[in-house]
Design an enzyme around this catalytic site. Structure first.
Site, PDB file in Angstrom:
ATOM      1  N   ASP A 180       0.794  -1.208   0.000  1.00  4.86           N
ATOM      2  CA  ASP A 180       0.000   0.000   0.000  1.00  4.86           C
ATOM      3  C   ASP A 180       0.844   1.284   0.000  1.00  4.86           C
ATOM      4  O   ASP A 180       0.544   2.240  -0.717  1.00  4.86           O
ATOM      5  CB  ASP A 180      -0.862  -0.061   1.270  1.00  4.86           C
ATOM      6  CG  ASP A 180      -1.977   0.916   1.202  1.00  4.86           C
ATOM      7  OD1 ASP A 180      -2.669   0.920   0.164  1.00  4.86           O
ATOM      8  OD2 ASP A 180      -2.147   1.687   2.163  1.00  4.86           O
ATOM      9  N   LEU A 181       1.899   1.283   0.786  1.00  2.00           N
ATOM     10  CA  LEU A 181       2.727   2.489   0.882  1.00  2.00           C
ATOM     11  C   LEU A 181       3.377   2.815  -0.463  1.00  2.00           C
ATOM     12  O   LEU A 181       3.394   3.965  -0.902  1.00  2.00           O
ATOM     13  CB  LEU A 181       3.817   2.309   1.944  1.00  2.00           C
ATOM     14  CG  LEU A 181       4.691   3.546   2.097  1.00  2.00           C
ATOM     15  CD1 LEU A 181       4.012   4.591   2.972  1.00  2.00           C
ATOM     16  CD2 LEU A 181       6.052   3.207   2.657  1.00  2.00           C
ATOM     17  N   LYS A 215       2.328   2.001  -3.378  1.00  3.53           N
ATOM     18  CA  LYS A 215       1.299   2.458  -4.316  1.00  3.53           C
ATOM     19  C   LYS A 215       0.806   3.876  -4.012  1.00  3.53           C
ATOM     20  O   LYS A 215       0.707   4.717  -4.904  1.00  3.53           O
ATOM     21  CB  LYS A 215       0.125   1.461  -4.236  1.00  3.53           C
ATOM     22  CG  LYS A 215      -0.982   1.766  -5.184  1.00  3.53           C
ATOM     23  CD  LYS A 215      -1.988   0.649  -5.183  1.00  3.53           C
ATOM     24  CE  LYS A 215      -3.330   1.274  -4.925  1.00  3.53           C
ATOM     25  NZ  LYS A 215      -4.298   0.442  -4.303  1.00  3.53           N
ATOM     26  N   ASP A 252      12.183 -13.590  -2.058  1.00  2.00           N
ATOM     27  CA  ASP A 252      11.940 -14.195  -0.757  1.00  2.00           C
ATOM     28  C   ASP A 252      13.047 -13.670   0.160  1.00  2.00           C
ATOM     29  O   ASP A 252      14.226 -13.962  -0.052  1.00  2.00           O
ATOM     30  CB  ASP A 252      12.014 -15.728  -0.911  1.00  2.00           C
ATOM     31  CG  ASP A 252      11.923 -16.432   0.424  1.00  2.00           C
ATOM     32  OD1 ASP A 252      11.931 -15.744   1.468  1.00  2.00           O
ATOM     33  OD2 ASP A 252      11.837 -17.674   0.421  1.00  2.00           O
ATOM     34  N   LYS A 290       8.419   3.369   9.664  1.00  2.00           N
ATOM     35  CA  LYS A 290       7.949   3.029  10.995  1.00  2.00           C
ATOM     36  C   LYS A 290       7.016   1.824  10.910  1.00  2.00           C
ATOM     37  O   LYS A 290       6.521   1.566   9.817  1.00  2.00           O
ATOM     38  CB  LYS A 290       7.250   4.212  11.639  1.00  2.00           C
ATOM     39  CG  LYS A 290       5.960   4.622  10.931  1.00  2.00           C
ATOM     40  CD  LYS A 290       5.300   5.726  11.674  1.00  2.00           C
ATOM     41  CE  LYS A 290       4.355   5.217  12.726  1.00  2.00           C
ATOM     42  NZ  LYS A 290       2.995   5.017  12.253  1.00  2.00           N
ATOM     43  N   ASP A 339      10.189   9.576   9.308  1.00  2.00           N
ATOM     44  CA  ASP A 339       9.015  10.061  10.032  1.00  2.00           C
ATOM     45  C   ASP A 339       8.408  11.056   9.050  1.00  2.00           C
ATOM     46  O   ASP A 339       8.935  12.160   8.871  1.00  2.00           O
ATOM     47  CB  ASP A 339       9.408  10.764  11.334  1.00  2.00           C
ATOM     48  CG  ASP A 339       8.177  11.211  12.097  1.00  2.00           C
ATOM     49  OD1 ASP A 339       7.259  11.771  11.450  1.00  2.00           O
ATOM     50  OD2 ASP A 339       8.107  11.008  13.318  1.00  2.00           O
ATOM     51  N   HIS A 340       7.334  10.659   8.385  1.00  2.00           N
ATOM     52  CA  HIS A 340       6.897  11.485   7.248  1.00  2.00           C
ATOM     53  C   HIS A 340       6.445  12.887   7.676  1.00  2.00           C
ATOM     54  O   HIS A 340       6.399  13.795   6.869  1.00  2.00           O
ATOM     55  CB  HIS A 340       5.835  10.766   6.402  1.00  2.00           C
ATOM     56  CG  HIS A 340       4.476  10.775   6.984  1.00  2.00           C
ATOM     57  ND1 HIS A 340       4.089   9.937   7.984  1.00  2.00           N
ATOM     58  CD2 HIS A 340       3.380  11.534   6.703  1.00  2.00           C
ATOM     59  CE1 HIS A 340       2.831  10.171   8.300  1.00  2.00           C
ATOM     60  NE2 HIS A 340       2.364  11.143   7.533  1.00  2.00           N
ATOM     61  N   LYS A 353       6.859  17.246   5.982  1.00  2.00           N
ATOM     62  CA  LYS A 353       5.745  18.164   5.682  1.00  2.00           C
ATOM     63  C   LYS A 353       6.248  19.605   5.659  1.00  2.00           C
ATOM     64  O   LYS A 353       7.024  20.016   6.521  1.00  2.00           O
ATOM     65  CB  LYS A 353       4.646  18.018   6.737  1.00  2.00           C
ATOM     66  CG  LYS A 353       3.886  16.695   6.626  1.00  2.00           C
ATOM     67  CD  LYS A 353       2.784  16.635   7.683  1.00  2.00           C
ATOM     68  CE  LYS A 353       2.163  15.264   7.759  1.00  2.00           C
ATOM     69  NZ  LYS A 353       0.964  15.094   6.955  1.00  2.00           N
ATOM     70  N   GLU A 377      -7.844  12.841  13.055  1.00  2.00           N
ATOM     71  CA  GLU A 377      -8.148  12.198  11.776  1.00  2.00           C
ATOM     72  C   GLU A 377      -9.609  11.792  11.749  1.00  2.00           C
ATOM     73  O   GLU A 377     -10.197  11.484  12.786  1.00  2.00           O
ATOM     74  CB  GLU A 377      -7.303  10.945  11.608  1.00  2.00           C
ATOM     75  CG  GLU A 377      -5.827  11.219  11.544  1.00  2.00           C
ATOM     76  CD  GLU A 377      -5.065   9.949  11.207  1.00  2.00           C
ATOM     77  OE1 GLU A 377      -4.985   9.618  10.020  1.00  2.00           O
ATOM     78  OE2 GLU A 377      -4.594   9.282  12.137  1.00  2.00           O
ATOM     79  N   HIS A 381       5.518  11.064  15.431  1.00  2.00           N
ATOM     80  CA  HIS A 381       5.138  12.365  14.864  1.00  2.00           C
ATOM     81  C   HIS A 381       4.932  13.461  15.911  1.00  2.00           C
ATOM     82  O   HIS A 381       5.422  14.579  15.757  1.00  2.00           O
ATOM     83  CB  HIS A 381       3.849  12.246  14.047  1.00  2.00           C
ATOM     84  CG  HIS A 381       3.838  11.097  13.095  1.00  2.00           C
ATOM     85  ND1 HIS A 381       4.930  10.749  12.347  1.00  2.00           N
ATOM     86  CD2 HIS A 381       2.862  10.209  12.748  1.00  2.00           C
ATOM     87  CE1 HIS A 381       4.630   9.712  11.578  1.00  2.00           C
ATOM     88  NE2 HIS A 381       3.380   9.362  11.811  1.00  2.00           N
ATOM     89  N   LYS A 393     -10.274  16.303   9.977  1.00  2.00           N
ATOM     90  CA  LYS A 393      -8.857  15.987   9.756  1.00  2.00           C
ATOM     91  C   LYS A 393      -8.085  17.300   9.852  1.00  2.00           C
ATOM     92  O   LYS A 393      -8.167  18.159   8.950  1.00  2.00           O
ATOM     93  CB  LYS A 393      -8.708  15.369   8.366  1.00  2.00           C
ATOM     94  CG  LYS A 393      -7.293  15.289   7.842  1.00  2.00           C
ATOM     95  CD  LYS A 393      -6.589  14.026   8.258  1.00  2.00           C
ATOM     96  CE  LYS A 393      -5.151  14.000   7.778  1.00  2.00           C
ATOM     97  NZ  LYS A 393      -4.280  13.168   8.547  1.00  2.00           N
TER      98      LYS A 393
HETATM   99  C1  BG6 Z   1       0.894   7.313  10.169  1.00  2.00           C
HETATM  100  C2  BG6 Z   1       0.052   6.502  11.093  1.00  2.00           C
HETATM  101  O1  BG6 Z   1       2.228   7.316  10.605  1.00  2.00           O
HETATM  102  O2  BG6 Z   1       0.407   8.638  10.124  1.00  2.00           O
HETATM  103  C3  BG6 Z   1      -1.386   6.514  10.606  1.00  2.00           C
HETATM  104  O3  BG6 Z   1       0.529   5.157  11.129  1.00  2.00           O
HETATM  105  C4  BG6 Z   1      -1.879   7.926  10.432  1.00  2.00           C
HETATM  106  O4  BG6 Z   1      -2.228   5.797  11.501  1.00  2.00           O
HETATM  107  C5  BG6 Z   1      -0.907   8.752   9.616  1.00  2.00           C
HETATM  108  O5  BG6 Z   1      -3.133   7.853   9.764  1.00  2.00           O
HETATM  109  C6  BG6 Z   1      -1.307  10.211   9.642  1.00  2.00           C
HETATM  110  O6  BG6 Z   1      -0.542  10.925   8.718  1.00  2.00           O
HETATM  111  P1  BG6 Z   1      -1.069  12.257   8.044  1.00  2.00           P
HETATM  112  O7  BG6 Z   1       0.055  12.713   7.176  1.00  2.00           O
HETATM  113  O8  BG6 Z   1      -2.296  11.891   7.261  1.00  2.00           O
HETATM  114  O9  BG6 Z   1      -1.395  13.196   9.158  1.00  2.00           O
END
Ligand code: BG6
Length: 496
Positions: free
Chosen positions: A20-21, A23, A89, A152, A181-182, A186, A220, A244, A347
């Site tokens: 998923d990530l 994609k 594998d 993570k 740590d995305h 930002k 969220e 985060h 959100k």
């Molecule tokens: C992720 C969490 O690190 O951050 C998710 O595992 C969460 O559960 C997401 O939905 C939130 O990220 P953002 O960028 O949408 O605030």
């Protein structure tokens, strides 16, 4: 960093390329880098995963993903010709040998100078095995740089994080490890430092003499969806706070670094985490509030509670609010409140800095509502900064009214703002680790969080305690009320 106008050359190997990530985030981000000319034609992406896909199948998926993210379909062939797939594998020796062979070939074709990024976008239990095998089968023996990017969760407590780190460090040194740590990618999170350290008017006031409290919200509307299995083991405190939320607190509270270098910035962030007041198990209720959503209404639609979605009762928190104290000279006595949760009303990701009132406000005597100065940094859905001030109410009487000075990226800019992952991938290719988490930060955050999880494990809990579509349990409001504060519900342009 001064090397940000370079055109990096590299092969990116994505472990978990069918997931998923990859994609949702990685393919569109690589496309944006390509589209915006931040990478040229000297790059290739190798996807590896268990599934028996071919290059063509992989390219089709990459195309679907970038089109879904808004890119035109006619660029697909040109872009996806850089993508290759190998069934893999992670425990099998030949998989690594074949991969090394493929990388050698692609390096000759794409002139990537032996630069290799290994991106682990898959179940963390395999991180150690993969790192060890990359070393054992000479995949790190290339003439260029080799870097390991790790998603993570980095462990689920301090003990498991140490074990994971030891496994990885046996093969890669700290300078080669990029822990994602995305939030650090930002735009407005990166802006915290600029707002603080490039403006005389804030930095002088940025301490316990002038700031009453700081509030950080990341709410969220989504539930846990298909991630229930992972989420039920983690809960909001491990999923959001350990990484985060504490990262944002570190940026808000750190001292100005000597220089804007990776080491200097990290060392200031580490000092904040070291100054976090540990919460003893018997004090946990004074500092932390946990919640789990029950059924409720969102956008005029009934939604089920967490336990119903999961199919069983659970003690896992889907909401957490906390009061964090930073016991150092600058912040003694100033509460940092945080809250984050799933299935909340909106959100929103936002920071509110509440300044102390002036010693005597002459306009209160005239009946004006008390309105402290606020600095609001919005991260989502708007990206902007707003300063809440008081000014004269038009008319003949000496009365004040609240006004706002607001800066918001306009819609065009917001669309052009690079995605967090795009920036982080680019930084990694340039060897800039500033916006990645150092092991010391990970270790200190886990040490802080572990005592909370431990205390909660031994307490009975009355869930659900907030309805889907609300802003969390009442206890989260009381946490601030007890200190004479309240959460600021300041809304931006695009917020409902
Ligand atoms: C992720 C969490 O690190 O951050 C998710 O595992 C969460 O559960 C997401 O939905 C939130 O990220 P953002 O960028 O949408 O605030």
């Amino acid at each position: 960093m001064d090397n940000h106008d370079q055109l990096p050359k590299a092969i990116i190997v994505i472990f978990g390329a069918t997931g998923d990530l990859a994609k949702r985030k990685l393919f569109p981000s690589i496309y944006q880098l390509y589209q915006n000319g931040r990478i040229g034609n000297d790059f290739a992406v190798v996807g590896v995963a268990r599934r028996q896909w071919t290059n063509d199948m992989f390219r089709e998926k990459v195309c679907e993903s970038i089109v879904e993210a808004g890119s035109p379909e006619d660029v697909c062939d040109r872009f996806t010709s850089h993508f290759f797939y190998q069934p893999f594998d992670v425990t099998d020796t030949t998989s690594y040998q074949n991969l090394n062979h493929l990388l050698g070939q692609l390096e000759a074709t794409y002139k990537t100078e032996g630069n290799r990024m290994f991106y682990l976008a898959m179940a963390p239990e395999f991180f150690g095995t993969i790192a060890e095998n990359l070393q054992a089968h000479d995949l790190k023996e290339s003439p260029g740089w080799t870097r390991l990017v790790i998603e993570k969760p980095f462990g689920h407590d301090l003990k498991s994080a140490i074990a994971l780190n030891e496994d990885i460090r046996a093969a890669f040194n700290e300078e080669q490890i990029y822990r994602i740590d995305h939030y650090l990618g930002k735009e407005m999170v990166q802006n915290i430092e600029v707002i603080r350290f490039a403006n005389g008017i804030f930095e002088h006031l940025w301490n316990n003499r002038f700031i009453a409290n700081i509030q950080v919200t990341s709410s969220e509307t989504v539930g846990v969806e298909e991630r229930a299995r992972y989420y039920d083991q983690a809960g909001a405190v491990r999923d959001m706070v350990q990484n985060h939320m504490l990262q944002m607190i570190a940026l808000l509270a750190m001292e100005p670094p000597i220089k804007l270098t990776t080491d200097e910035i990290r060392s200031e962030k580490v000092k904040v985490l070291r100054a976090l007041r540990p919460v003893k198990p018997e004090q946990v209720d004074d500092y932390f509030v946990r919640g789990q959503y029950g059924a409720g209404e969102m956008n005029d639609r009934e939604v089920p509670g967490y336990a119903e979605e999961l199919g069983e009762a659970s003690n896992t928190e889907t909401f957490v609010a906390a009061k964090l104290m930073i016991d150092n000279y600058r912040w003694a006595g100033v509460p940092f409140y945080i809250r984050t949760g799933k299935r909340m009303k909106a959100k929103v990701t936002k920071i509110v800095v509440e300044f102390k009132d002036i010693p005597m406000n002459l306009y209160h005597a005239n009946g004006a509502k008390k309105q402290p100065n606020l600095l609001v940094i919005t991260i989502h859905p708007d990206e902007g900064v707003t300063l809440h001030l008081n000014a004269k109410k038009p008319g003949t009487k000496p009365e004040s009214k609240p006004i706002q000075l607001a800066y918001t990226h306009d819609a065009d800019n917001a669309i052009n703002t690079p995605e967090a992952y795009e920036k982080l991938l680019y930084d990694c290719m340039l060897g800039d680790a500033t916006n990645f988490t150092h092991w010391d930060e990970v270790a200190l955050s886990w040490a802080f969080i572990d005592s909370i999880s431990q205390a909660w494990k031994n307490q009975t809990v009355d869930f659900p305690n907030y309805s889907a579509g609300s802003m969390g349990p009442d206890a989260a409001e009381r946490l601030l009320e007890e200190d004479g504060f309240h959460w600021w519900h300041v809304t931006g342009k695009n917020e409902k």
